[in-house]
Write a protein that holds these residues in place. Structure first.
Motif, PDB file in Angstrom:
ATOM      1  N   THR A   1       0.832  -1.202   0.000  1.00  0.00           N
ATOM      2  CA  THR A   1       0.000   0.000   0.000  1.00  0.00           C
ATOM      3  C   THR A   1       0.870   1.258   0.000  1.00  0.00           C
ATOM      4  O   THR A   1       0.590   2.228  -0.713  1.00  0.00           O
ATOM      5  N   TRP A   2       1.919   1.232   0.812  1.00  0.00           N
ATOM      6  CA  TRP A   2       2.854   2.369   0.864  1.00  0.00           C
ATOM      7  C   TRP A   2       3.510   2.599  -0.500  1.00  0.00           C
ATOM      8  O   TRP A   2       3.596   3.733  -0.977  1.00  0.00           O
ATOM      9  N   LEU A   3       3.972   1.512  -1.130  1.00  0.00           N
ATOM     10  CA  LEU A   3       4.638   1.614  -2.427  1.00  0.00           C
ATOM     11  C   LEU A   3       3.677   2.152  -3.481  1.00  0.00           C
ATOM     12  O   LEU A   3       4.008   3.082  -4.241  1.00  0.00           O
ATOM     13  N   PHE A   4       2.475   1.586  -3.530  1.00  0.00           N
ATOM     14  CA  PHE A   4       1.495   2.019  -4.530  1.00  0.00           C
ATOM     15  C   PHE A   4       1.060   3.467  -4.283  1.00  0.00           C
ATOM     16  O   PHE A   4       0.778   4.198  -5.229  1.00  0.00           O
ATOM     17  N   HIS A   5       1.007   3.863  -3.021  1.00  0.00           N
ATOM     18  CA  HIS A   5       0.669   5.258  -2.713  1.00  0.00           C
ATOM     19  C   HIS A   5       1.708   6.193  -3.323  1.00  0.00           C
ATOM     20  O   HIS A   5       1.354   7.250  -3.886  1.00  0.00           O
ATOM     21  N   ASN A   6       2.975   5.827  -3.232  1.00  0.00           N
ATOM     22  CA  ASN A   6       4.027   6.658  -3.823  1.00  0.00           C
ATOM     23  C   ASN A   6       3.954   6.668  -5.349  1.00  0.00           C
ATOM     24  O   ASN A   6       4.189   7.702  -5.982  1.00  0.00           O
ATOM     25  N   PHE A   7       3.634   5.511  -5.954  1.00  0.00           N
ATOM     26  CA  PHE A   7       3.407   5.482  -7.404  1.00  0.00           C
ATOM     27  C   PHE A   7       2.317   6.482  -7.783  1.00  0.00           C
ATOM     28  O   PHE A   7       2.470   7.284  -8.710  1.00  0.00           O
ATOM     29  N   ARG A   8       1.206   6.400  -7.076  1.00  0.00           N
ATOM     30  CA  ARG A   8       0.050   7.242  -7.410  1.00  0.00           C
ATOM     31  C   ARG A   8       0.313   8.715  -7.111  1.00  0.00           C
ATOM     32  O   ARG A   8      -0.118   9.586  -7.854  1.00  0.00           O
ATOM     33  N   GLU A   9       1.028   8.971  -6.035  1.00  0.00           N
ATOM     34  CA  GLU A   9       1.280  10.362  -5.656  1.00  0.00           C
ATOM     35  C   GLU A   9       2.202  11.042  -6.674  1.00  0.00           C
ATOM     36  O   GLU A   9       1.973  12.198  -7.059  1.00  0.00           O
ATOM     37  N   VAL A  10       3.224  10.329  -7.134  1.00  0.00           N
ATOM     38  CA  VAL A  10       4.106  10.893  -8.161  1.00  0.00           C
ATOM     39  C   VAL A  10       3.319  11.137  -9.448  1.00  0.00           C
ATOM     40  O   VAL A  10       3.455  12.185 -10.093  1.00  0.00           O
ATOM     41  N   SER A  11       2.483  10.186  -9.826  1.00  0.00           N
ATOM     42  CA  SER A  11       1.666  10.350 -11.028  1.00  0.00           C
ATOM     43  C   SER A  11       0.763  11.573 -10.907  1.00  0.00           C
ATOM     44  O   SER A  11       0.593  12.337 -11.868  1.00  0.00           O
ATOM     45  N   ARG A  12       0.206  11.767  -9.726  1.00  0.00           N
ATOM     46  CA  ARG A  12      -0.663  12.926  -9.491  1.00  0.00           C
ATOM     47  C   ARG A  12       0.133  14.227  -9.622  1.00  0.00           C
ATOM     48  O   ARG A  12      -0.336  15.203 -10.221  1.00  0.00           O
ATOM     49  N   LEU A  13       1.345  14.232  -9.062  1.00  0.00           N
ATOM     50  CA  LEU A  13       2.179  15.437  -9.122  1.00  0.00           C
ATOM     51  C   LEU A  13       2.494  15.845 -10.557  1.00  0.00           C
ATOM     52  O   LEU A  13       2.693  17.024 -10.856  1.00  0.00           O
ATOM     53  N   PHE A  14       2.536  14.858 -11.456  1.00  0.00           N
ATOM     54  CA  PHE A  14       2.852  15.134 -12.854  1.00  0.00           C
ATOM     55  C   PHE A  14       1.597  15.292 -13.718  1.00  0.00           C
ATOM     56  O   PHE A  14       1.704  15.380 -14.950  1.00  0.00           O
ATOM     57  N   GLY A  15       0.433  15.325 -13.085  1.00  0.00           N
ATOM     58  CA  GLY A  15      -0.799  15.595 -13.815  1.00  0.00           C
ATOM     59  C   GLY A  15      -1.359  14.431 -14.596  1.00  0.00           C
ATOM     60  O   GLY A  15      -2.107  14.635 -15.567  1.00  0.00           O
ATOM     61  N   PHE A  16      -1.048  13.185 -14.187  1.00  0.00           N
ATOM     62  CA  PHE A  16      -1.543  11.995 -14.882  1.00  0.00           C
ATOM     63  C   PHE A  16      -2.847  11.509 -14.245  1.00  0.00           C
ATOM     64  O   PHE A  16      -3.057  11.666 -13.041  1.00  0.00           O
ATOM     65  N   GLU A  17      -3.701  10.883 -15.076  1.00  0.00           N
ATOM     66  CA  GLU A  17      -4.954  10.303 -14.602  1.00  0.00           C
ATOM     67  C   GLU A  17      -4.835   8.784 -14.556  1.00  0.00           C
ATOM     68  O   GLU A  17      -4.209   8.173 -15.442  1.00  0.00           O
ATOM     69  N   GLU A  18      -5.483   8.165 -13.558  1.00  0.00           N
ATOM     70  CA  GLU A  18      -5.370   6.709 -13.401  1.00  0.00           C
ATOM     71  C   GLU A  18      -6.386   5.976 -14.263  1.00  0.00           C
ATOM     72  O   GLU A  18      -7.541   6.372 -14.379  1.00  0.00           O
TER      73      GLU A  18
END
Length: 503
Positions: free
Chosen positions: A104-121
């Protein structure tokens, strides 16, 4: 009424309850007159054979107990229980709570970096059409598919990667979406491959893709996002680097020696094995593919180059390959990650769809396989019948990065954290304790409600195990006054508070 065969009367205990008796001993003595037949649980014989077996064990009683005779049914067939292998299938993993917290911690960092760069999931089915992955003969991934025919006679496969699914979705959406697309996904993938450290048959992968941008700025942005992730988890440029090249380098060399364009993908797949198999085997495979001996020698010489300046001396500065790479390294300076990347002409990536810049993340100690990899794939959509769009992306597996974090001592301590543990001091107050728990949960606080009557010693041990911040006790005298007892477990401070003021 016709007489009932005495052989069947002995089956009565299988289908009727014993009559009620005032005396338990009398009931037991009467019950002994009706022996239950012993039938092999694996037997699939008919009822008549079961009755015959019962008759063979008869004690001579004629069943004078009376009563109505109900419809007979064969006894249930029970299978002998066997112990199963409690380990997950080879190459897969369980995620007990402590491992799930890390994931969960690892995936949170994946998602947070993606969010910082303006990407949508986005996400896609784990099960896809097999045709989505059968692109080019010789690709390693072709032989690693978990594939089968479903009940509708369709050939399907568990997805081994995410990019083909992304391409399918882009084609499906067509012109209903505006470019550029900046999408990311964190999905489960399956490959039947040889397992090594950091390589499993089932893994999760973080993908970021940019669709609709032909400039090298897209690749520069993607590498920047990975560097940002590394920095967030404590990885530095001394731990990890990126090897960067372009498939256009190969194209220019092969063009010089009149190697047909149709052989390009096959040559890339062979070249991707450099460092994994002996050079003599690489040469042999290239010659078998139709590359002349002279071209093979020249190609291997170019692929050994580790300097962009040296590459420019050989190929000249006018070609697309050198121009793209020079622009990428210039952008790396602007983004601030120039120390993370280096040129390595041997990097081509093993998937057939790459067309331009390619890159791989690696640990500088050389103990692990590639941490991540990606590049440009401008002509992938047309292989599925769509209109090509400029595109690039990367895949980042969850297994290798965890191994790297372990090696560097950077795995976070992720113990369970619960804000409140609520306990009733009397069985009659369980409902009251449930009310307290509900009030706190409505205020978005985490609560572990003690569901059984337990001594306080047990409750304190439980609180320590779950790292509870405070203990809330529901006692009779306090509850009658609309109060509960709150104990701050870190300091030992204890006080009473009104239920409506509990926060």
């Amino acid at each position: 009424m016709p007489a009932i065969p005495s052989s069947l009367l002995h089956l009565k205990p299988l289908f009727f309850s014993l009559p009620r008796f005032s005396s338990p001993s009398l009931a037991l003595s009467r019950a002994r007159k009706f022996p239950i037949p012993i039938i092999n649980p694996r037997s699939h014989s008919s009822l008549s054979s079961a009755a015959a077996a019962a008759a063979a064990q008869s004690t001579g009683d004629n069943g004078s107990g009376g009563g109505r005779f109900g419809a007979l049914a064969p006894p249930p067939i029970t299978e002998e229980l066997q112990k199963i292998d409690v380990n997950p299938p080879k190459g897969t993993r369980d995620f007990p709570p402590e491992e799930m917290r890390l994931r969960t911690w690892l995936f949170h960092n994946f998602r947070e970096v993606s969010r910082l760069f303006g990407f949508e999931e986005v996400d896609f089915p784990v099960l896809e059409s097999e045709a989505l992955y059968i692109r080019k003969a010789g690709e390693e991934i072709r032989d690693q598919l978990y594939c089968f025919e479903d009940r509708g006679n369709r050939r399907v496969a568990l997805r081994p990667e995410l990019t083909p699914s992304l391409a399918r979705l882009v084609i499906q959406k067509g012109k209903s979406v505006s470019l550029p697309l900046k999408w990311f996904a964190v999905g489960q993938c399956w490959r039947y491959e040889r397992m090594t450290r950091g390589r499993r048959r089932e893994h999760y992968q973080w993908n970021m893709d940019i669709i609709g941008v032909p400039e090298v700025t897209a690749e520069a942005e993607l590498i920047s996002s990975i560097v940002t992730f590394f920095k967030r988890v404590g990885i530095t440029a001394s731990d990890v680097g990126f090897k960067v090249s372009s498939r256009k380098v190969l194209q220019e060399v092969l063009r010089c020696y009149s190697v047909p364009e149709s052989l390009f993908s096959k040559v890339c797949i062979i070249i991707d094995k450099i460092g994994k198999i002996p050079v003599d085997e690489i040469k042999k495979d290239l010659k078998s593919a139709g590359v002349s001996e002279e071209a093979v020698e020249e190609l291997l010489q170019v692929l050994s180059i580790k300097s962009l300046t040296k590459l420019e001396e050989i190929l000249g500065g006018a070609g697309e390959a050198v121009a793209d790479l020079k622009q990428l390294f210039s952008l790396a300076e602007k983004f601030g990650y120039a120390e993370w990347i280096e040129f390595d002409a041997s990097i081509v990536r093993g998937l057939a769809y790459y067309t331009g810049i390619v890159f791989e993340g690696f640990d500088r100690e050389g103990k692990l396989r590639a941490i991540c990899g990606g590049g440009r794939y401008d002509r992938l959509l047309s292989t599925f019948g769509g209109d090509d769009l400029p595109a690039c992306g990367f895949g980042f597996g969850d297994a290798v990065i965890v191994e790297l974090l372990k090696d560097r001592g950077l795995l976070p301590e992720l113990s369970l954290q619960i804000e409140n543990i609520v306990c009733a001091l009397d069985v009659d107050l369980q409902g009251a304790a449930a009310r307290v728990a509900s009030i706190l949960r409505e205020k978005s606080q985490t609560v572990d409600l003690v569901l059984e009557s337990k001594p306080l010693k047990w409750v304190f041990k439980r609180a320590a195990r779950i790292n509870a911040h405070r203990l809330i006790l529901v006692g009779n005298s306090e509850w009658q006054r609309g109060m509960v007892v709150v104990k701050i477990l870190s300091s030992g401070e204890q006080y009473e508070v009104k239920l409506e003021e509990l926060v």
